[in-house]
Design an enzyme around this catalytic site. Structure first.
Site, PDB file in Angstrom:
ATOM      1  N   ASN A 135       2.730   5.539   0.293  1.00  0.00           N
ATOM      2  CA  ASN A 135       2.995   4.107   0.238  1.00  0.00           C
ATOM      3  C   ASN A 135       2.558   3.460  -1.068  1.00  0.00           C
ATOM      4  O   ASN A 135       2.946   2.331  -1.365  1.00  0.00           O
ATOM      5  CB  ASN A 135       2.298   3.401   1.407  1.00  0.00           C
ATOM      6  N   CYS A 299      -9.952  -4.473  -4.554  1.00  0.00           N
ATOM      7  CA  CYS A 299     -11.027  -5.336  -5.051  1.00  0.00           C
ATOM      8  C   CYS A 299     -12.041  -5.527  -3.928  1.00  0.00           C
ATOM      9  O   CYS A 299     -11.673  -5.930  -2.822  1.00  0.00           O
ATOM     10  CB  CYS A 299     -10.450  -6.679  -5.499  1.00  0.00           C
TER      11      CYS A 299
END
Length: 356
Positions: A135, A299
């Site tokens: 993906n 992040c």
């Protein structure tokens, strides 16, 4: 704030827009045909008939018998269901988090790899789980020698885009919202070799294997999306190839960038890395100009960590952190692909100048 333009949305691997024909088939099941598919009255019979039509459509696109399709809330549930049944498993290092996280909690083994080439399990396992199309990079993965183990494949980025091959596959997970269907619905394919214990208990739905009132509008939409995909798969595939080539041609003007490609790739996903750039910053720059793409790095707590999949491929931290994913769809145009690539070229040049 300016209106969002669908043709500028290049994050189709995250989710795709609902096809208008799919929406039209779903709408009656929100009001006119609102019955519970397991009720005995006429409303229930109409709902169940629609569910079985959808099951046949999903099965046709998968290439299996309808009775092998069990509806779920999506591939995340399907993946968790498989691993909870077969904790003595080995998974590839490239899996979606819905495989990677439960595999870690259950103590499953991780297959060794040389780049994208996966190594056979060192010792016998009951199950090997290898996704079909990654993906994040679009790499088409192959299953190593399983020595009699059951094979599970996450087909989320394959169904409706590339031909599905279930030969040698015992279990497979899919989601509707990756092929222009609704969110919150998917399926698990289970061959007759497999005996499953329910992940969700408390009802007799789906042959007693998956408790819970069926999401009839979602299931109808899933079936409709599969029917549309079957009709236009070749057209969509050619369109994705053209969009991908358009982006690559524009990016060729930039120095110090690379594709994270395999020898076999889905044209729907393009992973590119730019040295000296933070991927998240590039996503924000593109968003400010009306374009959507995604970052290849996660992040966390204000610091950028190397992407797990890219690290497994041996990419340096700098290259991993500078990675973005562009994923193509029906609504994109050659003009919007050219526009996105031009925005990326300008943003990379600006960000690199600011860094010096």
């Amino acid at each position: 704030m300016s209106a969002l333009r669908p043709e500028n949305y290049f994050d189709n691997a995250a989710t795709s827009p609902l096809d208008p024909a799919v929406k039209a088939e779903m709408l009656p099941f929100f009001d006119e045909d609102f019955g519970n598919a397991h009720s005995l009255h006429a409303w229930g019979h109409r709902a169940m008939a629609a569910v079985e039509t959808a099951r046949a459509r999903v099965a046709e696109l998968l290439g299996c018998a309808p009775e092998s399709v069990i509806f779920t809330s999506g591939a995340t549930e399907s993946n968790n269901w498989v691993l909870r049944n077969f904790p003595d498993a080995a998974v590839s290092p490239f899996e979606h988090s819905s495989v990677d996280v439960p595999a870690g909690l259950l103590g499953c083994r991780v297959l060794g790899n040389d780049g994208y080439e996966l190594e056979a399990p060192e010792t016998a396992v009951r199950l090997v789980s290898v996704m079909s199309v990654n993906n994040e990079t679009g790499a088409v993965l192959t299953v190593p020698d399983t020595e009699g183990a059951l094979v599970h494949r996450d087909l989320t980025q394959t169904l409706g885009k590339l031909t599905v091959g279930l030969t040698g596959v015992d279990l497979a997970s899919v989601s509707a919202h990756k092929l222009y269907g609704p969110k919150g619905v998917g399926a698990l394919y289970a061959s007759d070799r497999v005996m499953l214990s329910p992940l969700l208990a408390g009802g007799g739905q789906e042959l007693g294997l998956r408790a819970g009132t069926l999401n009839v509008p979602g299931i109808v939409g899933f079936g409709a999306a599969c029917a549309v995909a079957a009709d236009r798969m070749d057209k969509d595939l050619e369109h994705a190839r053209e969009l991908r080539q358009t982006v690559l041609e524009v990016l060729s003007a930039l120095p110090d960038w690379s594709q994270n490609a395999h020898t076999a790739n889905s044209p729907y996903i393009l992973s590119v890395s730019f040295l000296g750039i933070e991927g998240e910053t590039l996503v924000i720059e593109a968003d400010a100009r009306g374009y959507a793409l995604s970052s290849g790095a996660a992040c966390s707590s204000g610091s950028v960590e190397p992407n797990r999949v890219l690290s497994s491929l041996g990419l340096s931290q700098d290259r991993s952190r500078g990675t973005v994913r562009i994923s193509f769809g029906r609504q994109n145009t050659v003009e919007s692909a050219h526009g996105l690539a031009t925005v990326i070229v300008g943003a990379v040049a600006k960000l690199r100048n600011l860094g010096h």
